[in-house]
Design a protein around this motif. Structure first.
Motif, short mmCIF file in Angstrom:
data_model
loop_
_atom_site.label_atom_id
_atom_site.label_comp_id
_atom_site.label_asym_id
_atom_site.label_seq_id
_atom_site.Cartn_x
_atom_site.Cartn_y
_atom_site.Cartn_z
N CYS A 29 70.75 16.91 137.89
CA CYS A 29 70.84 18.09 139.01
C CYS A 29 72.33 18.71 139.08
O CYS A 29 73.18 17.81 138.70
CB CYS A 29 70.54 17.43 140.36
SG CYS A 29 70.35 18.43 141.56
N LEU A 31 73.60 19.48 141.93
CA LEU A 31 74.03 19.05 143.09
C LEU A 31 74.19 17.43 143.23
O LEU A 31 73.52 17.01 142.37
CB LEU A 31 73.13 19.76 144.28
CG LEU A 31 73.03 21.29 144.39
CD1 LEU A 31 72.36 21.62 145.50
CD2 LEU A 31 74.40 21.75 144.27
N ARG A 32 74.81 17.17 144.31
CA ARG A 32 74.88 15.68 144.46
C ARG A 32 74.69 15.45 145.99
O ARG A 32 75.84 15.32 146.85
CB ARG A 32 76.14 15.16 144.20
CG ARG A 32 76.60 15.03 142.74
CD ARG A 32 75.60 13.88 142.00
NE ARG A 32 76.03 14.00 140.72
CZ ARG A 32 75.53 14.81 139.68
NH1 ARG A 32 74.63 15.96 139.90
NH2 ARG A 32 76.09 14.98 138.35
N CYS A 33 73.69 15.45 146.25
CA CYS A 33 73.25 15.27 147.85
C CYS A 33 73.70 13.82 148.38
O CYS A 33 73.14 12.85 147.91
CB CYS A 33 71.78 15.69 148.48
SG CYS A 33 71.31 17.14 147.95
N CYS A 41 70.29 11.32 147.73
CA CYS A 41 69.35 12.05 147.36
C CYS A 41 68.09 11.11 146.87
O CYS A 41 68.32 10.00 146.88
CB CYS A 41 69.81 12.53 145.92
SG CYS A 41 68.48 12.86 144.53
N ASP A 42 66.99 11.86 147.34
CA ASP A 42 65.74 10.65 147.35
C ASP A 42 65.45 10.18 146.02
O ASP A 42 64.73 9.28 145.63
CB ASP A 42 64.55 11.48 147.87
CG ASP A 42 64.09 12.68 147.29
OD1 ASP A 42 64.82 13.07 146.32
OD2 ASP A 42 63.04 13.15 147.69
N THR A 43 65.91 10.84 144.97
CA THR A 43 65.83 10.41 143.37
C THR A 43 67.37 10.44 142.68
O THR A 43 67.55 11.04 141.94
CB THR A 43 65.02 11.48 142.79
OG1 THR A 43 65.36 13.04 142.66
CG2 THR A 43 63.58 11.47 143.23
N THR A 46 68.16 10.63 138.99
CA THR A 46 67.96 12.04 138.23
C THR A 46 69.50 12.74 138.67
O THR A 46 69.77 13.78 137.96
CB THR A 46 66.96 12.89 138.86
OG1 THR A 46 67.27 13.31 140.18
CG2 THR A 46 65.67 12.40 138.72
N SER A 47 70.10 12.19 139.71
CA SER A 47 71.24 13.39 140.17
C SER A 47 72.58 12.43 140.01
O SER A 47 73.41 12.68 139.34
CB SER A 47 71.09 13.76 141.36
OG SER A 47 70.68 12.80 142.31
N GLY A 80 62.40 17.37 140.33
CA GLY A 80 63.69 16.86 139.54
C GLY A 80 64.15 15.75 140.52
O GLY A 80 63.61 15.12 141.45
N GLY A 81 65.45 15.88 140.28
CA GLY A 81 66.58 16.64 139.48
C GLY A 81 66.23 18.04 139.81
O GLY A 81 65.80 18.73 140.89
N ASN A 109 66.05 23.49 143.94
CA ASN A 109 66.93 23.44 145.38
C ASN A 109 67.30 24.95 145.51
O ASN A 109 68.29 25.27 146.30
CB ASN A 109 68.23 22.56 144.97
CG ASN A 109 69.06 22.71 143.77
OD1 ASN A 109 69.04 24.11 143.35
ND2 ASN A 109 69.60 21.83 143.10
N LYS A 128 69.98 23.24 150.20
CA LYS A 128 70.71 22.18 150.85
C LYS A 128 71.55 22.65 151.93
O LYS A 128 72.33 23.57 151.48
CB LYS A 128 71.47 21.30 149.86
CG LYS A 128 70.24 20.89 148.63
CD LYS A 128 69.32 19.75 149.42
CE LYS A 128 68.24 19.17 148.70
NZ LYS A 128 67.15 19.84 148.31
S1 SF4 Z 1 67.45 16.26 143.26
FE1 SF4 Z 1 67.64 17.60 145.19
S2 SF4 Z 1 67.95 16.04 146.70
FE2 SF4 Z 1 68.79 15.24 144.63
S3 SF4 Z 1 70.95 15.73 144.58
FE3 SF4 Z 1 69.61 17.33 143.42
S4 SF4 Z 1 69.21 18.88 145.01
FE4 SF4 Z 1 69.79 17.07 146.09
#
Ligand code: SF4
Length: 207
Positions: A29, A31-33, A41-43, A46-47, A80-81, A109, A128
């Motif tokens: 991904c 981004l890095r929520c 991030c809920d997964t 992947t990130s 994803g991701g 996203n 986000k």
């Molecule tokens: S997969 Fe979605 S929730 Fe996770 S870091 Fe990327 S944008 Fe954010």
């Protein structure tokens, strides 16, 4: 294609809730929520930890399509991701799934545009908000800079208005402040309340 996991389940959210679906979770991904309630991030595999051994790694697109056909599902959910960072592979995948009769949902996203015009039936955009910024980490600045791309969001909404695909807008809600931010985004992009889904960050157990 870099894949985290492939599985069959019922869609748990949005307009296709309850529909048996084959999930294709891509790895990596942009981004890095990390949400204000403290959840990542809920997964995160992947990130934040995409090189974790638990991810499947490189999987040939033909093999993914074969697995989809064997699953017996009509819906394919690409998630994803962030799937759109693998543009070429994503186009190949969507084209193959479409030839196999799939109803395709693409979850994104919303920071990158995908080749949706020929393939995607439902775009599930999850912009986000500022409550997702991972303050105090090495990713804070790049996340803040990249998390909203109005041009891309407008392009998806335009695709919906031109009846090229269906759309839904999903937001993680950490506090009431997020609602104001969604309203401001709605004013710039023009999406309808009907297409909005709010999901609580969910940090406290139900009693
Ligand atoms: S997969 Fe979605 S929730 Fe996770 S870091 Fe990327 S944008 Fe954010």
């Amino acid at each position: 294609m870099k894949i985290s996991e492939l599985f069959y389940s019922l869609q748990g959210e949005g307009k296709r809730t309850g529909v048996p679906s084959f999930f294709i979770r891509t790895n990596y991904c942009n981004l890095r929520c990390r949400f204000t309630g403290g959840n990542y991030c809920d997964t995160p595999y992947t990130s934040w930890l995409p090189d974790d051994n638990e991810n499947l790694g490189d999987v040939e697109v033909e093999r993914i399509i074969d697995r989809f056909i064997k699953s017996g599902a009509r819906d394919a959910v690409i998630t994803g991701g962030e799937p759109s960072i693998q543009k070429e592979e994503l186009s190949l995948l969507c084209s193959g799934l479409k030839s196999s009769g799939a109803y395709i949902t693409l979850e994104t996203n919303g920071t990158m545009i995908s080749d949706f015009k020929n393939y995607i039936d439902l775009i599930s955009v999850s912009p986000k908000l500022s409550s997702s910024v991972p303050y105090g980490t090495e990713h804070e600045k790049s996340h803040e800079k990249n998390r909203i791309n109005n041009d891309v969001l407008l392009e998806y909404e335009k695709g919906f208005r031109e009846k090229l695909l269906d759309i839904q807008w999903k937001f993680v809600i950490c506090s009431e402040r997020d609602i104001q931010e969604i309203k401001e985004l709605q004013q710039s992009i023009g999406f309808s309340n009907r297409d909005v889904y709010l999901m609580p960050e969910g940090i406290s157990p139900m009693i």
